[in-house]
Design an enzyme around this catalytic site. Structure first.
Site, PDB file in Angstrom:
ATOM      1  N   GLU A  84      50.801  45.620  93.796  1.00 46.08           N
ATOM      2  CA  GLU A  84      51.314  45.375  95.137  1.00 46.08           C
ATOM      3  C   GLU A  84      50.861  46.479  96.076  1.00 46.08           C
ATOM      4  O   GLU A  84      50.401  47.540  95.613  1.00 46.08           O
ATOM      5  CB  GLU A  84      52.848  45.298  95.116  1.00 46.08           C
TER       6      GLU A  84
ATOM      7  N   SER B 282      49.669  52.146  90.196  1.00 44.64           N
ATOM      8  CA  SER B 282      49.892  52.722  88.877  1.00 44.64           C
ATOM      9  C   SER B 282      51.360  52.643  88.473  1.00 44.64           C
ATOM     10  O   SER B 282      51.685  52.463  87.298  1.00 44.64           O
ATOM     11  CB  SER B 282      49.421  54.182  88.855  1.00 44.64           C
TER      12      SER B 282
ATOM     13  N   ARG C 289       6.387  54.360  84.925  1.00 41.54           N
ATOM     14  CA  ARG C 289       6.317  55.171  86.141  1.00 41.54           C
ATOM     15  C   ARG C 289       5.546  56.458  85.861  1.00 41.54           C
ATOM     16  O   ARG C 289       5.870  57.191  84.918  1.00 41.54           O
ATOM     17  CB  ARG C 289       7.735  55.491  86.625  1.00 41.54           C
TER      18      ARG C 289
ATOM     19  N   ASN D  23       8.204  63.375  79.916  1.00 35.35           N
ATOM     20  CA  ASN D  23       8.972  64.511  80.426  1.00 35.35           C
ATOM     21  C   ASN D  23      10.156  64.769  79.493  1.00 35.35           C
ATOM     22  O   ASN D  23      11.019  63.918  79.303  1.00 35.35           O
ATOM     23  CB  ASN D  23       9.473  64.168  81.837  1.00 35.35           C
TER      24      ASN D  23
ATOM     25  N   GLU E 279      42.880  47.722  85.781  1.00 34.70           N
ATOM     26  CA  GLU E 279      43.502  47.573  84.452  1.00 34.70           C
ATOM     27  C   GLU E 279      44.208  48.866  84.023  1.00 34.70           C
ATOM     28  O   GLU E 279      44.301  49.186  82.838  1.00 34.70           O
ATOM     29  CB  GLU E 279      42.465  47.154  83.383  1.00 34.70           C
TER      30      GLU E 279
END
Length: 419
Positions: A165, A170, A305, A315, A401
Site C-alpha cells: 500500500e 516493508s 571486440r 585482456n 517480494e
C-alpha cells in the site's frame, strides 16, 4: 494426457512448438555455446532437462525477438503468455486436478530461469501470476479452486497480487485497506500500490484488514475485475519491467462476496508470507536468467571486440571479471535451487533459505548484468543492445517480494532467536 504426466506433456508440446523454429532452436546448452562450467542443466534429471529445453526454446523463439519492442512500446504480451500457458507455464506448481502442471519448486525455478533469458519483465509477471494461482489452489476451498484455477492456469484470466500500500511497503502488517462484513459481502475501502498487471488483469488476490491492528487482523479476498467500487490509478512510468503494466488498485465501497474469502478471517497475512516465500525463489530465478544471458553476451562481445590491436578476450583484467561473473552465477543458482528444494520439502530452514536465495541471487545477478554492460562500453548503453534492458529489468528485483534489507532481517532473526 494424464498418462503422459506433466513433464512429458511439456516436452511434447514444446517439441511441437519448436518444430517450426529450427533456425532459432540452437538454444540448448550444447548448441548455445554455453561453457560447461556455467551450464544450467547441471544436476538436473533427464525430464527436467527436457522441459528446461522447452523453456529455453520458447524464450528464444517467442520472447527474445520481441523483448525490446515490448519494453519500448510498453506492450503487455497477453497472447504470448497464453502460448506459454499452453506449455503448462500458467500454473506450474498448481495441482493438476484444476488445470495446473503439478511440478515442484525446483522445476519451477528451472523454468523461470530459462524463460527469463528471453524477457525478464514478462517472465517476472508470469511468476507473480503463478504465485496467485498457487495461493487460490492451496488456501481456497473446492468451489474456489474449481472456479478460479482452470482459467488462471490457461492464462485466459490473469491475476495480480495485492499486498503493498502507499503507506505500508516493508511493514506489510500495518496495511490499512479494510473489509467490513455486511450481510453476505465484505465492503472494501483502501488502495494498493505498485500492482503488477493492475487494470489489465482479471483476478486480484487482496490482503485486507477484517480485524484489529497487526498481522492477525488481516484476511485474503479474491476480487474480480468489474466488481463495482474497484478502480485503478494511472499506469506508472518505470525504469524497467515495461512489458507489464503497474497501477494502483483502488477500492471504494467495493462489495466482494463472502464466498471469495480464502481460508478464514485472520489467516491472510500468513497466506501472503507463504506466497512470498515462493515468490522470492521465483524472482531470484528470473534474476538467474538475466545473469545467464548477460554472461553469454559479455563473453561473445569479448571474443569479437578489438582494442589496442587484439580482442578484449586477451585482456587479463576482463578475463578475471568474466570469471567472477561466472562464479557468482553458479553460486547463486546453487543457492536458489537449494532453497527451492527446502521449500518443497517444507523444511524448517526454508523461510531463511528463501530469504538468503533472494538476497544473494538478486544482488549478485545485478552485479553480473551491470558488469556485462560495462564490458560492452558505450555500446552497452544503447538500446540496440539487450544488455542494458537486462540491467534495467533486473534492478527492481532487489526491492520487490520483500526488499533485500528485509531479507537480511529475516535471516538475522532466525540466527539470533533459534536455539
Amino acid at each position: 494426457m494424464a498418462a503422459v504426466g506433466p513433464l512429458g506433456r511439456i516436452a511434447r508440446l514444446g517439441s511441437s512448438i519448436c518444430r517450426n523454429h529450427r533456425l532459432l532452436s540452437n538454444r540448448s546448452p550444447q548448441r548455445r555455446g554455453i561453457a560447461s562450467c556455467v551450464d544450467p542443466a547441471h544436476g538436473l534429471t533427464d525430464e527436467q532437462k527436457e522441459f528446461q529445453e522447452v523453456a529455453f526454446n520458447f524464450a528464444a523463439n517467442e520472447m527474445a525477438p520481441h523483448m525490446a519492442e515490448w519494453d519500448q512500446k510498453e506492450i503487455f504480451p497477453v497472447e504470448t503468455m497464453r502460448k506459454a500457458a499452453r506449455l503448462g507455464f500458467g500454473g506450474i506448481y498448481v495441482q493438476p486436478d484444476v488445470g495446473g502442471t503439478g511440478l515442484s519448486r525446483l522445476d519451477t525455478s528451472v523454468i523461470f530461469e530459462a524463460l527469463s533469458t528471453g524477457c525478464v519483465s514478462t517472465t517476472a509477471y508470469i511468476s507473480i501470476h503463478n504465485m496467485c494461482a498457487w495461493m487460490i489452489d492451496t488456501f481456497g476451498n473446492t468451489e474456489q479452486r474449481e472456479r478460479f484455477c482452470p482459467d488462471l492456469c490457461s492464462m485466459e484470466k490473469l491475476a495480480s497480487y495485492c499486498l503493498t500500500e502507499p503507506g505500508s511497503g516493508s511493514d506489510a502488517a500495518s496495511l490499512l485497506t479494510t473489509a467490513q462484513l455486511k450481510g453476505d459481502h465484505y465492503i472494501l475501502n483502501g488502495s494498493k500500490a505498485f500492482i503488477s498487471g493492475g487494470g489489465e488483469t482479471d483476478v486480484y488476490v487482496v490482503m485486507c484488514r477484517t480485524g484489529a491492528k497487526g498481522a492477525k487482523g488481516i484476511s485474503c479476498l479474491v476480487v474480480e475485475k468489474g466488481t463495482p467500487g474497484l478502480s485503478f490509478g494511472k499506469k506508472e512510468k518505470k525504469v524497467g519491467w515495461n512489458s507489464q503494466p503497474t497501477r494502483a488498485v483502488i477500492f471504494e465501497d467495493c462489495a466482494v462476496p463472502v464466498a471469495n474469502l480464502l481460508g478464514a478471517e485472520g489467516q491472510g497475512f500468513n497466506m501472503a508470507m507463504k506466497g512470498l516465500n515462493g515468490g522470492r525463489i521465483n524472482i531470484a530465478s528470473c534474476s538467474l536468467g538475466a545473469a545467464h544471458a548477460c554472461v553469454q553476451l559479455a563473453r561473445d562481445h569479448l571474443l569479437v571486440r578489438k582494442q589496442f590491436g587484439e580482442t578484449l578476450s586477451n585482456n587479463q583484467y576482463l578475463q578475471f571479471k568474466l570469471a567472477e561473473m561466472a562464479t557468482k552465477l553458479v553460486a547463486s543458482r546453487l543457492l536458489v535451487r537449494e532453497a527451492a528444494t527446502a521449500l518443497q520439502q517444507n523444511r524448517p530452514d526454508a523461510v531463511s533459505l528463501c530469504a538468503m536465495a533472494k538476497l544473494f541471487a538478486t544482488d549478485e545477478c545485478v552485479d553480473i548484468c551491470n558488469q556485462a554492460l560495462q564490458m560492452h562500453g558505450g555500446y552497452g548503453y544503447l538500446k540496440d543492445y539487450a544488455v542494458q534492458q537486462f540491467v534495467r529489468d533486473i534492478r527492481v528485483h532487489q526491492i520487490l517480494e520483500g526488499t533485500n534489507e528485509v531479507m537480511r532481517m529475516i535471516i538475522s532473526r532466525n540466527l539470533l532467536t533459534e536455539s
